[in-house]
Scaffold this active site. Structure first.
Site, short mmCIF file in Angstrom:
data_model
loop_
_atom_site.label_atom_id
_atom_site.label_comp_id
_atom_site.label_asym_id
_atom_site.label_seq_id
_atom_site.Cartn_x
_atom_site.Cartn_y
_atom_site.Cartn_z
CE LYS A 181 -4.45 -12.25 -14.26
NZ LYS A 181 -5.29 -11.39 -15.13
CD GLU A 257 -2.56 -3.60 -0.45
OE1 GLU A 257 -3.58 -2.97 -0.15
OE2 GLU A 257 -1.50 -3.52 0.18
CB CYS A 291 -9.55 -0.26 -3.30
SG CYS A 291 -7.94 0.52 -3.32
CD GLU A 388 -14.65 -2.35 -3.56
OE1 GLU A 388 -14.74 -3.53 -3.95
OE2 GLU A 388 -13.57 -1.77 -3.48
CB SER A 448 -2.72 6.89 -2.68
OG SER A 448 -3.92 6.19 -2.60
#
Ligand code: NAD
Length: 484
Positions: A181, A257, A291, A388, A448
């Site tokens: 989704k 996450e 993030c 954030e 990452s």
């Protein structure tokens, strides 16, 4: 439909049971280009019944997919990697159209996203169990791993390709069927990935994609269905909390996450030019909409002016514009609301005593652009040090010693990533261990890596994606007791 990118016409229907379907209601929702505010597509708007059909399809495919030889699963994933790399340029342009990021960022995202298919094609054939002797000496403990079952994968808009492949690839490698989704703002990339998987040979029903403007209703109904065994969510901490509560009713296995509030720490002994270069990556990759984005810069007092001056120069020189245009380094934010939220954070900080060194305003005119911004002397209570930011704003705070900066770095409910710059590797490792985050970039602005365990602690999440850990999230240990 207006879609000026070269490449194949984008898919805009739901992908269920290997078929492209308009959805039971026949309704569609608009997808916008955040740089121009133009509508670029109308995508099928799934209702609760479509979510149920996707679950039916995932269930029908589940036994066969779990029994498919790991080598075959691996070959399909490897083929998906090759196809994605062949289509890298049109896919990157599609990401720019619906997300707004600069083309260079979109190209990097496609390479990163495709790599999850390659990495998990390699991991699919390396799921090992173990066998041991029980302490009493007469029984054997045999452990292997079985697929956890049908998985619902929910992804955000900021990395529309990579957040999808980071979940689909390990799910398929583990033998799970799944339903993706995607975020309402960026459904086109998710549907394009479904087309790639279909072409790569993923059987009907093993991957389904449900796009919807009614996420809460469609997801809420799926979480009530006992056939669903896994929820893997990437998104905000607020939505993650809601989904954890809903998943509790069926005791669904959850991987989360969530959001971050990364500190970027520069000690006096750091290579300042290298620290500034990494600060630009940690802050501005993806326009700050990551993030992992550095949210707060803590710089030791003796080098604070030098670091802040150099950072301000680099930020002020960034070329802002439509991500598809040559030379553009910073695209728009995702929507108007994001611009207004960041504008309020900056204004409040300035009213509280922060000094604005560059930027600080919404760019007037079409598109959701915000100027690259640097603030210094930011007061400790300012909201932008605790929330954030998710945009191109860098607040800088000076500090005096290690204990003080560790306390400041840990003064948050988040714990995703931290960055530390120092030439003293011993100190760097010590500080990395004292900071409560799942990941630390030591003299690096980017952590990452598909081969590494990505994830956070505290309210940044539960579990890890990527690396050898990522596949375990879709596997359940099975223990067989045997008397010898
Ligand atoms: P979001 O939480 O608003 O949405 C994430 C997804 O959840 C979307 O698909 C959305 O449609 C869906 N959703 C929203 N409300 C829902 C509900 N009530 N029920 C079911 N589904 C619902 O997040 P976003 O704005 O799309 O993404 C930005 C956030 O994602 C930031 O907080 C960022 O830090 C986080 N993020 C985390 C990681 C990570 O790996 N930790 C990676 C990327 C983004």
């Amino acid at each position: 439909m207006l879609f000026p990118s070269p490449g194949p016409e984008p898919k805009t229907d739901l992908f269920i049971a290997g078929q492209w379907r308009p959805g039971v209601s026949g309704k569609r929702f608009a997808v916008y280009n955040p740089a121009t505010e133009a509508v670029i597509a109308h995508v099928a708007d799934a209702a609760i019944a479509d979510g149920a059909s996707a679950l039916d399809a995932a269930e029908d495919a589940s036994v066969r997919w779990a029994a498919t030889a790991p080598r075959r699963r691996a070959e399909i994933l490897r083929c998906a990697f090759d196809l994605m790399m062949e289509q890298a340029e049109p896919l990157a342009r599609m990401i720019v159209e619906e997300n707004g990021k600069a083309l260079a960022d979109a190209r990097s995202e496609i390479a990163y996203a495709a790599e999850f298919f390659r990495w998990y094609s390699e991991e699919a054939v390396r799921v090992f169990g173990d066998i041991g002797l029980a302490p009493g000496g007469r029984n054997s403990i045999v452990v292997d791993h079985q697929p956890v079952g049908i998985a619902l994968l929910i992804t955000p808009w900021n990395f529309p390709a990579a957040m999808a492949t980071r979940k689909i690839a390990p799910a398929l490698a583990a033998g799970c069927t799944c339903i993706l989704k995607p975020a309402e703002a960026t459904p086109l990339t998710a549907l394009a990935i479904a087309a790639i998987l279909q072409e790569a040979g993923v059987p009907a029903g093993a991957v389904n994609v449900v796009t919807t403007s009614s996420s809460a209703a469609v997801v809420g109904a799926m979480l009530k269905d006992p056939r669903l065994r896994k929820l893997s969510f990437t998104g905000s901490t607020a939505v993650g909390r809601t989904l954890l509560r809903q998943a509790a009713d069926q005791v669904i296995d959850c991987s989360m996450e969530l959001g971050g509030n990364a500190p970027f720490i520069v000690f006096e002994d750091a290579d300042i030019d290298a620290a500034v270069a990494d600060a630009m990556i940690a802050k501005m990759r993806n326009g700050g909409e990551a993030c992992t984005a550095a949210n707060r810069f803590y710089v030791q007092r003796g080098v604070a002016d030098e670091f802040t001056g150099k950072l301000t120069e680099r930020m002020a020189a960034l070329q802002v514009g439509n991500g598809l245009d040559d030379g553009v380094e910073l695209g728009p934010l995702i929507d108007r609301r994001a611009c207004e939220r960041i504008d309020a954070l900056v204004r409040e900080a300035v009213e509280g005593g922060a000094r604005l060194l560059t930027g600080g305003r919404i760019v007037p005119g079409k598109g959701h652009f915000f100027e690259p911004t640097v603030l210094c002397d930011v007061p400790a209570g300012a909201r932008l040090l605790h929330e954030e930011i998710f945009g191109p704003v860098a607040p800088v705070v000076a500090f005096d010693d290690e204990d003080e900066v560790v306390a400041k770095a840990n003064d948050t409910e988040y714990g995703l990533v931290a960055y530390v710059h120092t030439r003293d590797i011993g100190k760097g490792l010590r500080v990395a261990r004292r900071i409560e985050t799942g990941m630390v970039g030591l003299n690096r602005g980017l952590v990452s890596d598909p081969a590494a365990p990505f994830g956070g602690c505290k309210q940044s999440g539960i579990g890890r994606e990527g690396g050898q850990h990522g596949i375990m999230a879709f596997l359940e240990p099975r223990y067989v007791a045997v008397t010898l």
